[in-house]
Every structure is written in structure tokens, then in C-alpha cells.
Design a protein around this motif. Structure first.
Motif, PDB file in Angstrom:
ATOM      1  N   ASN A 118      -2.865  -4.718  -6.491  1.00 56.78           N
ATOM      2  CA  ASN A 118      -4.142  -4.211  -6.006  1.00 56.78           C
ATOM      3  C   ASN A 118      -4.807  -3.258  -6.996  1.00 56.78           C
ATOM      4  O   ASN A 118      -5.689  -2.493  -6.626  1.00 56.78           O
ATOM      5  CB  ASN A 118      -3.933  -3.489  -4.667  1.00 56.78           C
ATOM      6  N   HIS A 119      -4.363  -3.299  -8.247  1.00 57.55           N
ATOM      7  CA  HIS A 119      -4.916  -2.410  -9.272  1.00 57.55           C
ATOM      8  C   HIS A 119      -5.437  -3.275 -10.423  1.00 57.55           C
ATOM      9  O   HIS A 119      -4.716  -3.566 -11.372  1.00 57.55           O
ATOM     10  CB  HIS A 119      -3.833  -1.455  -9.756  1.00 57.55           C
ATOM     11  N   GLY A 166     -10.071   4.659 -11.515  1.00 58.96           N
ATOM     12  CA  GLY A 166      -9.570   3.480 -10.822  1.00 58.96           C
ATOM     13  C   GLY A 166      -8.122   3.628 -10.415  1.00 58.96           C
ATOM     14  O   GLY A 166      -7.710   3.174  -9.347  1.00 58.96           O
ATOM     15  N   ASN A 222       0.864  -1.178   0.000  1.00 64.12           N
ATOM     16  CA  ASN A 222       0.000   0.000   0.000  1.00 64.12           C
ATOM     17  C   ASN A 222       0.901   1.229   0.000  1.00 64.12           C
ATOM     18  O   ASN A 222       1.784   1.348   0.840  1.00 64.12           O
ATOM     19  CB  ASN A 222      -0.886  -0.013   1.252  1.00 64.12           C
ATOM     20  N   THR A 265      -8.148   5.884  -7.411  1.00 65.60           N
ATOM     21  CA  THR A 265      -8.841   5.294  -6.278  1.00 65.60           C
ATOM     22  C   THR A 265      -8.085   4.099  -5.714  1.00 65.60           C
ATOM     23  O   THR A 265      -7.862   3.996  -4.509  1.00 65.60           O
ATOM     24  CB  THR A 265     -10.260   4.873  -6.680  1.00 65.60           C
ATOM     25  N   MET A 266      -7.671   3.184  -6.582  1.00 62.16           N
ATOM     26  CA  MET A 266      -7.040   1.952  -6.121  1.00 62.16           C
ATOM     27  C   MET A 266      -5.614   2.180  -5.625  1.00 62.16           C
ATOM     28  O   MET A 266      -5.169   1.503  -4.694  1.00 62.16           O
ATOM     29  CB  MET A 266      -7.042   0.903  -7.240  1.00 62.16           C
TER      30      MET A 266
END
Length: 1002
Positions: A204-205, A448, A182, A451-452
Motif C-alpha cells: 500500500n506504499h 508519502g 494496515n 501518510t500511506m
């Protein structure tokens, strides 16, 4: 703080969505001589008119290029449209982008030929107004053939991914960790890099660039139609190639590859500390300070990094934006050739790549050190007596700040046009009715990413990195290896009694010692070739003051001598006249006396000498010389320090009074004269004035201009009887002592404060003063300060008649003030040495006190509380307050209490301080008003008489907690006891909004 603009976010998205917008407008049908507007079920015909002066700057053009368009009047609106018809086809058209310039000038983005992009051909260009009410007659334009591209978009993007990944690994990161972490857990310095590589293939994308190219991105699920054919794929690649997209991506890859080599070389040489270390952790520890401490080599490397990011951002972001606008503005036929699904995948991948790299550049540029502050130097001592031996030491600090970074959601979405090249914007939603699935897919692709990866959404607020302070670790230090590569320091002679530099460095260059009287500048500066050539230089002045000695009359010397030298004494009286030598700018010293003439010195002891005048009129010369060693006095060339005074022995003694040292400009001074004790008039005298001014016949001196004045008086009938006075004429002879009280430690926004203005200890009206307030607040003409916000406040005040003398005070305005102050106000006895100690702290708390095993079990209850503050002198004061302080009624709480106090604290070696409450106006002979000390078996205890003080409790909302905050003040007595010789002093304690320790400091 830098806020992202379309230079690196909105502009890239804007260019990307130009293509989508053009596709929305594709596919309307026409009838000859008119233009149809609206949808298939509700259309109207708009006749074409002749538009005089509307011209294209060329009759033939390459595709994917811009040509001038002139005569575009204001009536066409801000965002007119260009419809492109294949020659001979009056039904189908495509949209081309028009960019307005200045006035009626514009440019047309030329698309590929709608019929055959490989061969080209002629088209008709129809300009339609923004409101779709005007359509001009067609303008013929020949669009040349478009050459196929030698490379493919997918290959280029995957090659770019490889380079970015290698770049990350070259500066010490584990790629797998970087792709999965992250970014909030990544050190601020490398957060942009993590976001860059994750844009390509982050775990995570799900809508990453790879997923878009593979066709597996969830965002593509709603799109249907169109399987990429060979011709459609080649067309898209050819457009990007012609616009220069592939060329600039290759340049960017080379820049990253070259930068990786530079960073690897730095790490291999280990010349930048740990900044390029392989074992670097990318995890950001939550305890990381707002101030980043770095070595000089690290700071130099970081500022070099900043320069590279500035070069990349300024050199490529704008060019990328232009290329994307040109590329995607030329895609008007691509939907039919490729289809919505592959087109969205390709455009989304290209746009995501350019947006991610642009953000990486701008983010890194903004959080790296770039704004160099001034070098701050501290040196002690800076002023030396001539024979002072102290070794001086200096230290210097340097800070470089980043600019800070903010990414806002409106920046991300507000520049995205959804309704055509008219530039209609979207502000807050991607689910607007009428938006095509392709447009929605493209929007969600970019949303996205933010956001991601960045954790942003419409409701999240700005993503902000405040400005970071980078400081040189442990300050600039000459002892640190390689320090001279980054900084220079020297001692420059400013003025000297000798040719020697008054100061020299000591055993190390961080030390200095005096060698001669004079001044030197201690200069510290950055090296020109370091820190991106941001040069800073600061200096502090060091001075050695020459020993000075003056001869003055001693106690009981008689009238008239106070004005000398020269001194006039009566001859033949045999009177012993005392003189003293006053010495300044010296440590330990001895005085040697010498007399030349017929008088005699009957006694010389240290700085005292007794003189007897001769029996006849004579001139004697009295000399006092200072003998001292150490410091600059050890210089073999140091001159002798002595002074002399003329002593005139006269039979008739003339005295002129008063003796003055200073007279203010434009004032008068009346003198009187006495001869052998009897007054005489100035008509019996003659005089000579050296310096400005004049003297009237009745002895009144009138000042003329500033300067030194000497007046020599003589008897008219005996010019051997003389008297001399000297003084100075200045604009002001005295400096008023200004004070403002009371000065608060802190005020709250709704709290006014009344100041008093004192001159020489006496209160005066603020009408006599002027002032300047800096910070959040204002002060009225009667001295009432009213806050207007929070922050640091400074007030500078001066008398209107003396603007050259000012006093400055400072305090803070905070949402919640919490502090304790301890002030020693006065000594209690004439023989007590007053220690004017003041301490304050903004970190105080109310703590439970456990009296067990302290010897105080019988003095306090189990539920006593302790208010404490500590300083670094060292100084500790704890006020232990009985349980009655907190166990009181709930309402009407302000109450007079009788708490017990006891504290022993070490102030300095050999000194102990006993604090207790007592009447500050105590009398030793009155046991009811006197606290006393007793010692039993080596244990000191205080047996005080109770003394009341006021304390109040208030319910406050502090740090989002409802707490009980205590405020109050009291006075007491402290005994400072070196070797058990008590020196009582009064102290005063004030505290405000002290809270139980569970809530800690504010």
C-alpha cells in the motif's frame, strides 16, 4: 511520553534535503570582481570585500569532509552561504554548506571538486552573508580526488531490505502478511517493524524504496531530464561511500542479523513464553487492555529488547544523521552529472531507508517496558497474636511502564529546508510557489511514507501511543516454575525474643506462619541480572505480639485499688477483694492463679480471683499465668506468660488520689491523701520520686520532662505505711478524634462542596485547622472546596495545635459524576448487632424491571424501573421503583414520590437482608410507621408502608448523548436475619446521574 525530535526524523529529512537545497542554488553566473544575486531577469551586482579574520582551517582537504572556518562574525547571519568556484572559472559556482558552531567558529562541508571529482584540484571559496548583501574575497582551497566506491547504493539498500525481511521472519511473522497489513491492525509491539518493511516494499506504499529505485514511483512522474550515466552514478556512490553511509548500513545489517540469532535461540529454548512463538498473530484485537499481562520471562525478554533498541537508537541515529548531512552536503555538482529524475530516486530511497529504520528504533524503544515501578506486596495477616494459628499468605505485583510515543506532523515537515542552506523551513504545505519540481518530489516522497504507512497528514493530529503498563501475570508467584530466576523472596529476622526467626515459610513460599514472638521482614526483590539490571526491593513487616496479662481490681474492689499494682488493703477485715486478669494478644487461653504469702484465695474462676487479706501486716504476691497453645506458643522455647502484683496488708491504709495514667508535659497535678478514711496533709508524709518532676509540700506535682514516674509515699511516723502511684509524662496524653464530613464520592468541575470539621464529634471552625490539598482544587478558610480541573483529590487536615494527628480524605472530580452509595448508619434496637457496611459504585444504571414470574406481579406495574449496584462482598441492592418515577410532568420535575421497595440479598452464609423503605424513626407499636415481614409457604415478602424521598431529573450531555440523568437519596430499614432473629438497621442510599441502561455507565 517521548516526542520524536530531529534525532531520528527531522534530522534525517533535514540532511536529505540539504542536497536538494544545494541544487536549487546551482547555476548562477558571475562577472569578475562581483557576485550576481537574484534571477536572470532581475539581478544586481554585489562587490566582493576583504573580510579580515575570516580563515579556513586548512588549505587542502579531502572531499566529503568538514574543515574549520573561523572569523565568521554575527554580521553574516545565522545561515551564511559558501560558493565554490572552479579555479579560473568566475562565472559558474556551486553551493557548499556552512554549519555555525559557537561564537565566530563554524565548519565548511567540503564538496567534491566541481571540475573533476576523480582528480581533484583547486577552487575559490566565497562566503556570502545570509541577506546576500556581503561577499568576502575568495579563499583558495585544494580539494583532493575522490576514490570510486566499491559498492553501489541500490545493492546496499536491497541487501538491507533482505536483512530486515529475514529479521521479521525470524521472530515469527509471515512476511507477505506483514507487507500488506494496515499497521493499525498490528500489535503495538510490532507496529514499527511493519512500518519498516513496508517502507521498502509495502503493497500500500506506491512510493516505496523499491519503487523509487525501479523508477516506477508515482512521485517521480513530474521530474524530467537526466539519464543516469556511469560517471554520475559512480559519483553519488563515491560520495556516500566516503561519508561512511555504506559502512554504517553494513553495521546495521550485522546488528539485525545478530539480533535475529538471539531471538531465534530464545524461541527454540522456549524460555520466554509465547513472545517469540511462531504462531503469534500480528492482528491487534480491539479488546486489548491498556495493561499488558506478561510472564516474568516475557517481561525480561521485552526489557532486553528495549535495551537493544536504546543501543541502536543512541548509537546509530546520530551517526546516520551526521553521515547523511555530510553526504548530501557534498552533492553540489551531482544534478548536472546525474539529472533530477535519478537523483531524486536515489536520494529518496536512501533518505526513506534511514528515516524508516530510525523510526523503528525510536518507536520500539518507546513502547517497550522500560520504567520499572516499585514492587507492591500484600500480606494477610501481618500482626499475629502469640497463639494465633492462621496461615499467612502474601502476594506481590510488579509493573513496568513504557515511555509512550508521539509523532507530530510538524516534526515530520518543520525541519525541511526548501530555500537553501539558510535553513528556511516549511510548516504546512508542499505546494509553495517557487519550489523546484525536484524539491517538491523529495518532500512528497517523505510525506508519502508517513501518510500511506502511518496514516498521518496535516489534518490528522499527532500519532500517539500512550504509555503501556506491563504487569506480571497473576503477580509474583513462588509456585510458578522458574520464578526464582527472576525474583527472590525471604523472611529476614528483624527482632526476636528467641534466636529463631519469628516467621517461617509454610508448605509453599507464598505462605508463612509464626514460630516466635518478634518481627520479620518479608522481602521481595528482583534478581540483579534480570530486567536490564533494574533492581527493585520491597518489604512488609510481620509481627508476633507476645501475650500480655495485667492484674487489676475487679468490680466492687473498693477505693484506692484502682491505682495499683501495688495494692494496699486493710489487714484483718476479712473482706473479699476481687481481682481480674486482663489478657491481650491471645486467642483462646486459660488463667492459672497462685498466691504467695499469708493471705488466701477463696475463689478462682477463669480470669477472676477473690482474695482475703491476712490479719497482720504482710506482703503477698499474687501471680496470674496464661496457659495457651497454638502459633508461636507451640515453640518449646517459648517463655512463660505471667504477671505478678504485690498486695500490702496494712493496719493503717494510706491512699493518695487521683490515680492517673498520664500527665501532659508542662502541666501540674494536685494530689490529696487519706489515712484510714480521714484526709491528712502532705506535711505528715514523706515521698520518693523515681523519674522526672517534683512534688511540692502541698502535694502538687510539677512535670519536668517526658518519662515514667513512680512516687512512693510514707507516713513520717510510720514508714511501714506506704502508698505508691505510677504514671507517665508525655507531650500529649490523648489523641483527638478528627473527622471531615460529608465526604463526596465525586464532584463535577463547576460544583463546590462544603466540608465540616469535627474534633471528638463536635464541629469546630476551620480557623483551628491547617490542610494540604493535592489534586485539582483548593479549599477556602471556611471549608468550601472548589475544583480547578478533573482528577483525583486528596485533602490532609490537622489541628494547628496538634500537627501530629491528621486525617486524610479522597474523592474524584469528573466531568460527569455518576454513582450510587449505600451506607448503614445505625442499629435500630439496643440488642441489634450493628453491621457498619458501606458500598459504593461508579457503575450504576436505571434498568427496566420485569416482574413476571417473580411473585411480585401484583406489587409493581409493568413499567417499573430498577436502580442497582453490586459489590464483591457479595452484596446486591436493587431498588425497584414504580412507574410514577419516570412518568411525571416535563417541567418542575423535582417531586416527592412514594416508590415501593423490595429486595432480599445474601450477605454471607446463613444471613439474608430484607431492604424496604420505611420511616427510620419507626415505633413497633405504631403500625403507621412500621414496615413488617410475612412469610407464606416459604416465600418472604415485605409489606412496607410508603415513605417518601426526593428525586430529580436533569437533561445532561453525557458521552456526546443528550440523556435524562436521575439523582436523589432516601433512607430505609434493612433486616439482617440469621436464623430468623431480626436485627433492623437504618440504611441510606444516595445516587447521582443514573441513566437508563441504554447509555450504561459513564
Amino acid at each position: 511520553m517521548k516526542i520524536l525530535s530531529k534525532n531520528y526524523t527531522g534530522g534525517l529529512i533535514l540532511a536529505t534535503f540539504t542536497a536538494v537545497t544545494l541544487l536549487i542554488w546551482h547555476g548562477c553566473s558571475e562577472s569578475p570582481g562581483s557576485v550576481s544575486v537574484g534571477d536572470e531577469d532581475n539581478s544586481s551586482e554585489l562587490p566582493m570585500i576583504s573580510c579580515t579574520g575570516l580563515e579556513l582551517g586548512a588549505s587542502s582537504s579531502e572531499p566529503v569532509a568538514k574543515i574549520p572556518l573561523s572569523g565568521l562574525t554575527a554580521g553574516f547571519g545565522d545561515d551564511p552561504l559558501a560558493r565554490i568556484y572552479n579555479e579560473g572559472n568566475t562565472e559558474d559556482y556551486d553551493i557548499a554548506l556552512i554549519n555555525r558552531l559557537d561564537g565566530e567558529e563554524a565548519e565548511l562541508v567540503v564538496p567534491v571538486h566541481p571540475g573533476s571529482w576523480r582528480e581533484g584540484g583547486s577552487v575559490d571559496v566565497v562566503i556570502v552573508s545570509e541577506d546576500e548583501q556581503t561577499a568576502c574575497e575568495a579563499i583558495s582551497l585544494h580539494i583532493e580526488a575522490l576514490e570510486p566506491s566499491p559498492v553501489e547504493l541500490e545493492t546496499e539498500l536491497l541487501s538491507t531490505e533482505v536483512v530486515f525481511n529475514s529479521f521479521a521472519e525470524s521472530i515469527g511473522f509471515d512476511l507477505d502478511q506483514l507487507l500488506s497489513v494496515n499497521i493499525e491492525d498490528v500489535n503495538l509491539r510490532y507496529r514499527g517493524l511493519a512500518a519498516l518493511v513496508q517502507a521498502f516494499n509495502g503493497e500500500n506504499h506506491p512510493n516505496s524504496i523499491r519503487a523509487l529505485l525501479d523508477g516506477t514511483a508515482p512521485v517521480l512522474a513530474e521530474l524530467q531530464g537526466g539519464n543516469e550515466g556511469d560517471d554520475g552514478g559512480e559519483l553519488l556512490d563515491a560520495i556516500l561511500n566516503k561519508a561512511g553511509f555504506f559502512e554504517i548500513m553494513e553495521e546495521i545489517r550485522k546488528e539485525f542479523e545478530e539480533r535475529a540469532k538471539v531471538l531465534q535461540e530464545k524461541r527454540s529454548k522456549e524460555n520466554a513464553g509465547t513472545i517469540y512463538s511462531k504462531d503469534k498473530s500480528i492482528v491487534l484485537h480491539k479488546s486489548e487492555s491498556d495493561i499488558t499481562s506478561v510472564l516474568p520471562a516475557e517481561l525480561d525478554a521485552l526489557m532486553e529488547d528495549h535495551a537493544w533498541f536504546v543501543e541502536m537508537n543512541s548509537g546509530y541515529s546520530g551517526e546516520l544523521r551526521e553521515i547523511l548531512e555530510l553526504s548530501f552536503g557534498s552533492l553540489s555538482i551531482t544534478l548536472g552529472a546525474i539529472g533530477a529524475l535519478p537523483l531524486a530516486a536515489k536520494l529518496g530511497a536512501a533518505g526513506s531507508a534511514t528515516t524508516a529504520v530510525g523510526l523503528y528504533w525510536s518507536y520500539s524503544e518507546s513502547i517497550l517496558p522500560s520504567i520499572m515501578q516499585d514492587i507492591e506486596i500484600e500480606a494477610d495477616p501481618v500482626i499475629y497474636n502469640e497463639n494465633q494459628d492462621d496461615v499467612g499468605r502474601w502476594s506481590a505485583t510488579l509493573e513496568v511502564h513504557s515511555s509512550g510515543w508521539t509523532l507530530t506532523w510538524p516534526t515530520v515537515v518543520s525541519l525541511v529546508p526548501l530555500l537553501g542552506p539558510a535553513g528556511r523551513m516549511i510548516g504546512d504545505s508542499v505546494s509553495i510557489p517557487g519550489i523546484s519540481p525536484l524539491s517538491k518530489t523529495m518532500l512528497e516522497t517523505f510525506h508519502g511514507y508517513f501518510t500511506m504507512i502511518w496514516g498521518m497528514s496535516e489534518d490528522s493530529g499527532p500519532y500517539t501511543i500512550p504509555a503501556i503498563v506491563y504487569e506480571i501475570r497473576e503477580g509474583i508467584s513462588p509456585e510458578r516454575p522458574r520464578e526464582s530466576e527472576f525474583f527472590r523472596w525471604d523472611l529476614r529476622r528483624e527482632f526476636g525474643e528467641l534466636e529463631d526467626n519469628p516467621f517461617r515459610f509454610g508448605e509453599s513460599d507464598s505462605q508463612y506462619h509464626p514460630v516466635a514472638v518478634g518481627r520479620s521482614s518479608l522481602r521481595v526483590r528482583t534478581n540483579f541480572d534480570r530486567f536490564n539490571e533494574q533492581f527493585r526491593e520491597s518489604s512488609v513487616e510481620l509481627e508476633v505480639k507476645a501475650i500480655e496479662v495485667e492484674i487489676k481490681p475487679g468490680p466492687g474492689a473498693g477505693e484506692g485499688l484502682e491505682n495499683g499494682p501495688p495494692f494496699y488493703v486493710q489487714a484483718g477485715t476479712g473482706e473479699v477483694i476481687p481481682f481480674v486478669a486482663e489478657v491481650s494478644n491471645a486467642e483462646e487461653y486459660e488463667i492459672s492463679w497462685n498466691l504467695t504469702g499469708e493471705g488466701s484465695l477463696v475463689r478462682t474462676v477463669d480470669d477472676e480471683a477473690d482474695y482475703i487479706a491476712p490479719n497482720t501486716e504482710r506482703l503477698d504476691l499474687l501471680v496470674a499465668a496464661v496457659e495457651a497453645t497454638g502459633g508461636a506458643r507451640d515453640n518449646p522455647d517459648a517463655p512463660r506468660r505471667s504477671t505478678s502484683a504485690r498486695i500490702y496488708s496494712v493496719e493503717s491504709q494510706l491512699i493518695v488520689t487521683p490515680g492517673i495514667n498520664c500527665l501532659e508535659l508542662d502541666t501540674e497535678q494536685a494530689f490529696s491523701a487519706v489515712l484510714d478514711g480521714d484526709p491528712i496533709g502532705f506535711d505528715k508524709l514523706e515521698w520518693t520520686i523515681t523519674g522526672p518532676g517534683s512534688l511540692s509540700n502541698d502535694g502538687v506535682y510539677i512535670s519536668g520532662s517526658e518519662g515514667e514516674v513512680t512516687i512512693e509515699f510514707r507516713l513520717r511516723d510510720d514508714d511501714s505505711t506506704i502508698y505508691e502511684i505510677s504514671f507517665e509524662v508525655r507531650e500529649f496524653c490523648t489523641t483527638p478524634d478528627l473527622a471531615v464530613s460529608p465526604v463526596p464520592v465525586c464532584l463535577e468541575p463547576d460544583e463546590q462542596h462544603q466540608f465540616n470539621f469535627l474534633v471528638n464529634g463536635e464541629p469546630v471552625s476551620f480557623d483551628q485547622a491547617d490542610w494540604i490539598v493535592s489534586g485539582p482544587g483548593s479549599m477556602s478558610s471556611d471549608g468550601i472546596f472548589t475544583p480547578t480541573g478533573t482528577g483525583d483529590v486528596g485533602i490532609e487536615i490537622w489541628l494547628k495545635e496538634r500537627p501530629d494527628v491528621t486525617i486524610k480524605i479522597s474523592f474524584q472530580v469528573e466531568e460527569v459524576c455518576s454513582y450510587m452509595t449505600i451506607t448503614f448508619t445505625r442499629a435500630m434496637e439496643d440488642n441489634a448487632e450493628f453491621f457498619p457496611y458501606e458500598a459504593s459504585s461508579s457503575c450504576v444504571s436505571l434498568e427496566p424491571f420485569d416482574s413476571s414470574n417473580t411473585g411480585l406481579e401484583n406489587a409493581f406495574g409493568d413499567t417499573s424501573w430498577k436502580i442497582s449496584v453490586s459489590e464483591n462482598d457479595p452484596f446486591i441492592l436493587s431498588v425497584w421503583i414504580h412507574e410514577d418515577l419516570v412518568l411525571t410532568e416535563e417541567s418542575g420535575w423535582t417531586k416527592t414520590l412514594w416508590p415501593n421497595l423490595w429486595q432480599v440479598s445474601m450477605l454471607e452464609s446463613g444471613e439474608y437482608n430484607m431492604f424496604f423503605l420505611s420511616n427510620p424513626n419507626y415505633d413497633r407499636n405504631d403500625p403507621d410507621n412500621y414496615g413488617w415481614l410475612s412469610f407464606d409457604g416459604g416465600f418472604g415478602s415485605v409489606i412496607p408502608n410508603s415513605y417518601p424521598f426526593e428525586i430529580s431529573r436533569e437533561t445532561r450531555l453525557i458521552n456526546n448523548d443528550i440523556v435524562q440523568a436521575f439523582s436523589g437519596s432516601f433512607e430505609g430499614i434493612v433486616y439482617t436475619s440469621p436464623l430468623w432473629v431480626y436485627r433492623p438497621q437504618v440504611f441510606r442510599v444516595e445516587f447521582k446521574n443514573i441513566m437508563p441502561e441504554d447509555f450504561g455507565c459513564i
